[in-house]
Design a protein around this motif. Sequence first.
Motif, PDB file in Angstrom:
ATOM      1  N   ALA A  50       0.837  -1.200   0.000  1.00 25.58           N
ATOM      2  CA  ALA A  50       0.000   0.000   0.000  1.00 25.58           C
ATOM      3  C   ALA A  50       0.873   1.252   0.000  1.00 25.58           C
ATOM      4  N   ALA A  51       0.393   2.263  -0.722  1.00 17.21           N
ATOM      5  CA  ALA A  51       1.183   3.488  -0.881  1.00 17.21           C
ATOM      6  C   ALA A  51       0.858   4.518   0.190  1.00 17.21           C
ATOM      7  N   ALA A  52       1.766   5.422   0.413  1.00 11.48           N
ATOM      8  CA  ALA A  52       1.549   6.566   1.292  1.00 11.48           C
ATOM      9  C   ALA A  52       0.727   7.622   0.553  1.00 11.48           C
ATOM     10  N   PRO A  53       0.098   8.568   1.268  1.00 12.16           N
ATOM     11  CA  PRO A  53      -0.670   9.621   0.593  1.00 12.16           C
ATOM     12  C   PRO A  53       0.154  10.348  -0.461  1.00 12.16           C
ATOM     13  N   GLY A  54      -0.429  10.486  -1.684  1.00 11.90           N
ATOM     14  CA  GLY A  54       0.205  11.193  -2.777  1.00 11.90           C
ATOM     15  C   GLY A  54       1.205  10.385  -3.568  1.00 11.90           C
ATOM     16  N   ALA A  55       1.511   9.160  -3.127  1.00 12.62           N
ATOM     17  CA  ALA A  55       2.561   8.383  -3.782  1.00 12.62           C
ATOM     18  C   ALA A  55       2.080   7.703  -5.055  1.00 12.62           C
ATOM     19  N   THR A 198      -9.342  10.208  -4.935  1.00  8.47           N
ATOM     20  CA  THR A 198      -8.542  10.768  -6.031  1.00  8.47           C
ATOM     21  C   THR A 198      -7.418  11.663  -5.519  1.00  8.47           C
ATOM     22  N   SER A 199      -7.748  12.599  -4.651  1.00  8.28           N
ATOM     23  CA  SER A 199      -6.707  13.516  -4.154  1.00  8.28           C
ATOM     24  C   SER A 199      -5.757  12.805  -3.196  1.00  8.28           C
ATOM     25  N   LEU A 200      -6.257  11.807  -2.482  1.00  9.13           N
ATOM     26  CA  LEU A 200      -5.408  11.041  -1.571  1.00  9.13           C
ATOM     27  C   LEU A 200      -4.329  10.289  -2.340  1.00  9.13           C
ATOM     28  N   ASN A 201      -4.739   9.642  -3.424  1.00  5.82           N
ATOM     29  CA  ASN A 201      -3.809   8.940  -4.317  1.00  5.82           C
ATOM     30  C   ASN A 201      -2.888   7.997  -3.535  1.00  5.82           C
ATOM     31  N   ALA A 202      -3.531   7.128  -2.703  1.00  2.00           N
ATOM     32  CA  ALA A 202      -2.774   6.175  -1.891  1.00  2.00           C
ATOM     33  C   ALA A 202      -3.366   4.784  -2.108  1.00  2.00           C
ATOM     34  N   PRO A 203      -3.064   4.140  -3.236  1.00  2.00           N
ATOM     35  CA  PRO A 203      -3.624   2.815  -3.529  1.00  2.00           C
ATOM     36  C   PRO A 203      -3.380   1.837  -2.380  1.00  2.00           C
ATOM     37  N   GLY A 204      -4.396   1.029  -2.097  1.00  2.00           N
ATOM     38  CA  GLY A 204      -4.311   0.077  -0.996  1.00  2.00           C
ATOM     39  C   GLY A 204      -4.918   0.585   0.289  1.00  2.00           C
ATOM     40  N   ASN A 205      -5.478   1.801   0.270  1.00  2.00           N
ATOM     41  CA  ASN A 205      -6.087   2.386   1.456  1.00  2.00           C
ATOM     42  C   ASN A 205      -7.480   2.914   1.129  1.00  2.00           C
ATOM     43  N   THR A 206      -8.299   3.017   2.150  1.00  2.23           N
ATOM     44  CA  THR A 206      -9.647   3.567   2.023  1.00  2.23           C
ATOM     45  C   THR A 206      -9.627   5.051   2.381  1.00  2.23           C
ATOM     46  N   VAL A 237     -12.731  15.249   0.568  1.00  2.00           N
ATOM     47  CA  VAL A 237     -11.354  15.680   0.810  1.00  2.00           C
ATOM     48  C   VAL A 237     -10.708  16.007  -0.536  1.00  2.00           C
ATOM     49  N   THR A 238     -10.166  17.206  -0.676  1.00  2.00           N
ATOM     50  CA  THR A 238      -9.537  17.624  -1.935  1.00  2.00           C
ATOM     51  C   THR A 238      -8.036  17.848  -1.781  1.00  2.00           C
ATOM     52  N   GLU A 239      -7.492  17.433  -0.639  1.00  2.30           N
ATOM     53  CA  GLU A 239      -6.068  17.581  -0.381  1.00  2.30           C
ATOM     54  C   GLU A 239      -5.407  16.207  -0.317  1.00  2.30           C
ATOM     55  N   VAL A 240      -4.088  16.209  -0.277  1.00  2.60           N
ATOM     56  CA  VAL A 240      -3.334  14.947  -0.218  1.00  2.60           C
ATOM     57  C   VAL A 240      -3.233  14.508   1.246  1.00  2.60           C
ATOM     58  N   ARG A 241      -4.320  13.976   1.756  1.00  2.00           N
ATOM     59  CA  ARG A 241      -4.376  13.512   3.142  1.00  2.00           C
ATOM     60  C   ARG A 241      -5.619  12.642   3.323  1.00  2.00           C
ATOM     61  N   PRO A 292     -28.202   4.172   4.875  1.00  3.80           N
ATOM     62  CA  PRO A 292     -28.208   5.177   3.800  1.00  3.80           C
ATOM     63  C   PRO A 292     -26.947   5.122   2.946  1.00  3.80           C
ATOM     64  N   GLY A 293     -26.998   5.832   1.807  1.00  2.00           N
ATOM     65  CA  GLY A 293     -25.808   5.978   0.980  1.00  2.00           C
ATOM     66  C   GLY A 293     -24.727   6.715   1.736  1.00  2.00           C
ATOM     67  N   THR A 294     -23.483   6.292   1.556  1.00  2.76           N
ATOM     68  CA  THR A 294     -22.415   6.780   2.431  1.00  2.76           C
ATOM     69  C   THR A 294     -21.311   7.563   1.733  1.00  2.76           C
ATOM     70  N   ASN A 295     -21.350   7.699   0.409  1.00  8.10           N
ATOM     71  CA  ASN A 295     -20.246   8.360  -0.301  1.00  8.10           C
ATOM     72  C   ASN A 295     -20.534   9.844  -0.460  1.00  8.10           C
ATOM     73  N   VAL A 296     -19.818  10.673   0.306  1.00  7.32           N
ATOM     74  CA  VAL A 296     -20.053  12.110   0.273  1.00  7.32           C
ATOM     75  C   VAL A 296     -19.696  12.703  -1.089  1.00  7.32           C
ATOM     76  N   SER A 297     -18.824  12.051  -1.850  1.00 10.25           N
ATOM     77  CA  SER A 297     -18.416  12.571  -3.148  1.00 10.25           C
ATOM     78  C   SER A 297     -19.540  12.510  -4.177  1.00 10.25           C
ATOM     79  N   ASN A 298     -20.607  11.768  -3.872  1.00 12.33           N
ATOM     80  CA  ASN A 298     -21.761  11.723  -4.784  1.00 12.33           C
ATOM     81  C   ASN A 298     -22.635  12.963  -4.657  1.00 12.33           C
ATOM     82  N   MET A 299     -22.473  13.719  -3.591  1.00  9.41           N
ATOM     83  CA  MET A 299     -23.282  14.917  -3.376  1.00  9.41           C
ATOM     84  C   MET A 299     -22.704  16.080  -4.182  1.00  9.41           C
ATOM     85  N   GLN A 300     -23.567  16.862  -4.787  1.00 10.40           N
ATOM     86  CA  GLN A 300     -23.157  18.026  -5.566  1.00 10.40           C
ATOM     87  C   GLN A 300     -23.663  19.295  -4.885  1.00 10.40           C
TER      88      GLN A 300
END
Length: 334
Positions: A50-55, A198-206, A237-241, A292-300
């Motif tokens: 698993a990668a670190a944030p942004g890796a 997407t902004s986290l960019n840390a494959p292997g993590n939720t 979250v729109t930052e690398v964290r 309920p639906g749990t993905n906040v990224s689906n909200m506009q």
Amino acid sequence: MFLPKGQFRRGYIQSWNVTLERELPGAIVGSVAYVGTHSVRQLADWDINAAAPGAGNAGRPLAQKFGRAVATNLLDGMIGANYQSLQTTFDRRFSGGLFLKGAYTFSHAITENDESGSDSGGTTLSWNHPSVRHRNRATAGYNRSHVFQMSWLYALPFGPGRKFASGGPASLLLRDWQVNGLLSSYNGTLFNVSASGTSLNAPGNTQTADQVKSKVEKLGGIGSTVSFFDPLAFRSVTEVRFGTTGRNILRGPGVVNVNLSVFRSFPMGERYKLEFRAEAFNATNTPHFGNPGTNVSNMQLSPDGSIRSLGGFTTISSAAADERQYRFALRLSF
């Protein structure tokens, strides 16, 4: 998937309980118990790549050393869980043929994942990078902290030796009937509030959402256009964290259910007995809704911060397939 080097240590489970039971005033028999378990070195599939944030994929540890940019699971006894509970019961038998039995459990279970075991026998982890492994440990999603059940059995007071209709045609019609019931009430299951990684960019993590309000209001809405909890309490979250929320921070709808049954026995000499049974499951036909639906990224959101579209976030659109059902049966015993 591979095994760790050296001797493989198997896990084990410790369990303990203590119970006090006694007769209380009013001919009530009650008990109170403490029940606990502790699981040690349970199997888990840990993605050591698993990668670190942004890796990103290129930053996976094994990609840098060997060019391996995919998940690589190590099966090892590395996680634990524990369960603590207060369990109480009470029984009351009445002289007129009525018997009541109740039970209440207050419990807390802590695990490191809610998923079932994989083909290898271990459960998968949501956070695999060493810097965030600790985020896996939280209250179990399946933990229903409050469970109450009340059952009853009532032998109707009709027929020979009973209070009413002890003889004649009425006795033949009304004798040997028994009414039973079970009332169950318990709170819902827990769940995460997820977000795009997407902004986290840390494959292997939720990735989870940021909580932007100190308290998340439960609105209780049911349906695709209304919210069960306050959607504006969370943001993507729109930052690398990683997001500020963890595992299982919110609880879904609870359950109230009633099962009823009516029995009648027909003695057939000394050896045989025929019993008629009519049962109604979920007798009140009460819907039991899913989470309920749990993905906040689906909200506009609109530029002014108002909600343009929920996109399923915070809305409940499913229910258990346990609508009212009837069952009739004849049972011959000998």
